[in-house]
Design an enzyme around this catalytic site. Structure first.
Site, PDB file in Angstrom:
ATOM      1  N   ASP A  89       0.822  -1.209   0.000  1.00 32.93           N
ATOM      2  CA  ASP A  89       0.000   0.000   0.000  1.00 32.93           C
ATOM      3  C   ASP A  89       0.856   1.259   0.000  1.00 32.93           C
ATOM      4  O   ASP A  89       1.589   1.517   0.957  1.00 32.93           O
ATOM      5  CB  ASP A  89      -0.906  -0.025   1.237  1.00 32.93           C
ATOM      6  CG  ASP A  89      -1.774   1.198   1.352  1.00 32.93           C
ATOM      7  OD1 ASP A  89      -2.162   1.754   0.308  1.00 32.93           O
ATOM      8  OD2 ASP A  89      -2.077   1.602   2.491  1.00 32.93           O
ATOM      9  N   ASP A 270      -2.380   5.534  -5.455  1.00 34.56           N
ATOM     10  CA  ASP A 270      -2.653   4.686  -4.301  1.00 34.56           C
ATOM     11  C   ASP A 270      -2.886   3.236  -4.699  1.00 34.56           C
ATOM     12  O   ASP A 270      -3.955   2.872  -5.176  1.00 34.56           O
ATOM     13  CB  ASP A 270      -3.880   5.254  -3.571  1.00 34.56           C
ATOM     14  CG  ASP A 270      -4.198   4.530  -2.291  1.00 34.56           C
ATOM     15  OD1 ASP A 270      -3.488   3.578  -1.944  1.00 34.56           O
ATOM     16  OD2 ASP A 270      -5.178   4.927  -1.632  1.00 34.56           O
TER      17      ASP A 270
END
EC number: 3.4.23.-
Length: 380
Positions: A89, A270
């Site tokens: 992430d 992201d």
């Protein structure tokens, strides 16, 4: 000369460690049947980025695509190694997995770290909390050896959850954050920084190739860039500021008409977000422009019209990045076609967009910590 080129390719391939990703049955369809999709998306699709509480040695790590919801890869922790599936992430900075002493129902359905079985485990007295969209966890900071492919980080600080609430539907065991250390909620040095400091990687760079294939092809690579995963040149975009993987976006348009980000806005690149997420009013306007009809928590279009839908163009640093209808429309297990534009349920004082996996499947992404920039190029 041909032999020199061949030898160079062989040497290059030997430095690459690939960790595959594969695509599994969509949790969107499983959860929507139980009227739990809204909560699930809050907890997992983009809320990983919304924490409310504190070259020569190229390594590639394969990832699995969980049916367009999340990309996961395997890591190991401890001595001897224990394996975990984690989300890589770019919107968070910490590594955490469930602990063996977590008694929450969410922990019981996932792999838990058995600290007593590791000879290199070290406990601290530091605790932390993290709150997501509609879930929360409490953990303790510990140290142990962490491996990503052939990369080894010794005495790596990470989190072990001792309480988890709202994560029962989660597919992955934990999260491996790749953002800057200043947004670490536990205060621990992120694993990428630790690898860099230990000179385990030659360059402070990592990159993502997110394949459309359901079973294989996706990789995260550390220490350099494999040029075989993209075509043309990398377009480099400076970060708004060092400390977060966000860039300035010029505008969002359809057929040369600006539909959002009219005065410029912030865009977070992201990998922990499955969709493209933006302010409610602007996402609703996009749905109106493409003729998407709301049904429950989703917006649908006739599948027969997908190939005729206009591309939505994201302009970043003067370069256009079109996302065609076939990319932003997906099909559920009932054969219905839904959009991957989602509204951001967390209010912000500035217009902010999250460019998640829908965007990143089209564009190879490079995260350059040495120069505080992101590189984008058309993925092969």
């Amino acid at each position: 000369m041909k032999w020199l080129v061949l030898l160079g390719l062989v040497a290059f391939s030997e430095c690459i460690v690939k960790i595959p990703l594969r695509r599994l049955k969509t949790m969107r369809n499983v959860v929507s049947g139980k009227n739990m999709l809204n909560n699930f998306l809050k907890e997992h699709a983009y809320s990983l980025s919304q924490i409310s509480f504190r070259g020569s040695n190229l390594t590639t790590h394969p990832l699995r695509n969980i049916k367009d919801l999340v990309y996961m890869g395997n890591i190991t922790i401890g001595t001897p190694p224990q394996e975990f599936q984690v989300v890589f992430d770019t919107a968070s900075s910490d590594l955490w997995v469930p602990s063996d002493f977590c008694t929450s129902p969410a922990c019981s359905t996932h792999v838990r770290f058995r600290h007593l079985q590791s000879s290199t485990f070290r406990l601290t007295n530091k605790t932390f909390r993290i709150t997501y969209g509609s879930g929360r966890m409490k953990g303790v900071v510990v140290h142990d050896t962490v491996r990503i492919g052939n990369l080894v980080s010794t005495d790596q600080p990470f989190g072990l959850s001792i309480e988890e609430y709202g994560f029962e539907g989660r597919i992955y065991d934990g999260v491996l954050g790749l953002n800057y250390p200043n947004i670490s909620f536990s205060g621990a040095i992120p694993i990428f920084d630790k690898l860099k400091n230990q000179r385990a990687i030659s360059e402070p760079v990592f990159a993502f190739y997110l394949s459309k294939d359901e079973r294989e092809g996706s990789v995260v690579m550390f220490g350099g860039v494999d040029h075989r995963y993209y075509e043309g040149e990398l377009n480099w975009v400076p970060l708004i500021q060092a400390g977060d993987w966000s860039v300035h976006m010029d505008r969002i348009s359809i057929e040369r008409k600006i539909i959002a980000c009219s005065d410029g806005c912030k865009a977070l690149v992201d990998t922990g977000t499955s969709d493209i997420v933006g302010p409610r009013r602007l996402v609703n306007n996009i749905h109106r422009l493409i003729g998407a009809i709301p049904r429950g928590s989703e917006h649908y279009v006739p599948c027969s019209e997908v190939n005729t839908l206009p591309s939505i163009v994201f302009t970043i640093n003067g370069i256009n990045y079109p996302v065609p209808g076939r990319a932003y429309i997906l099909k559920d297990d009932r054969g219905r076609c839904y959009t991957t534009f989602q509204e951001n349920r967390v209010s912000s004082s500035t217009e902010t967009w999250y460019l998640g996996d829908v965007f990143l499947r089209l564009y190879f992404s490079v995260f350059d910590r040495g120069n505080d920039r992101i590189g984008l190029a058309r993925a092969v």
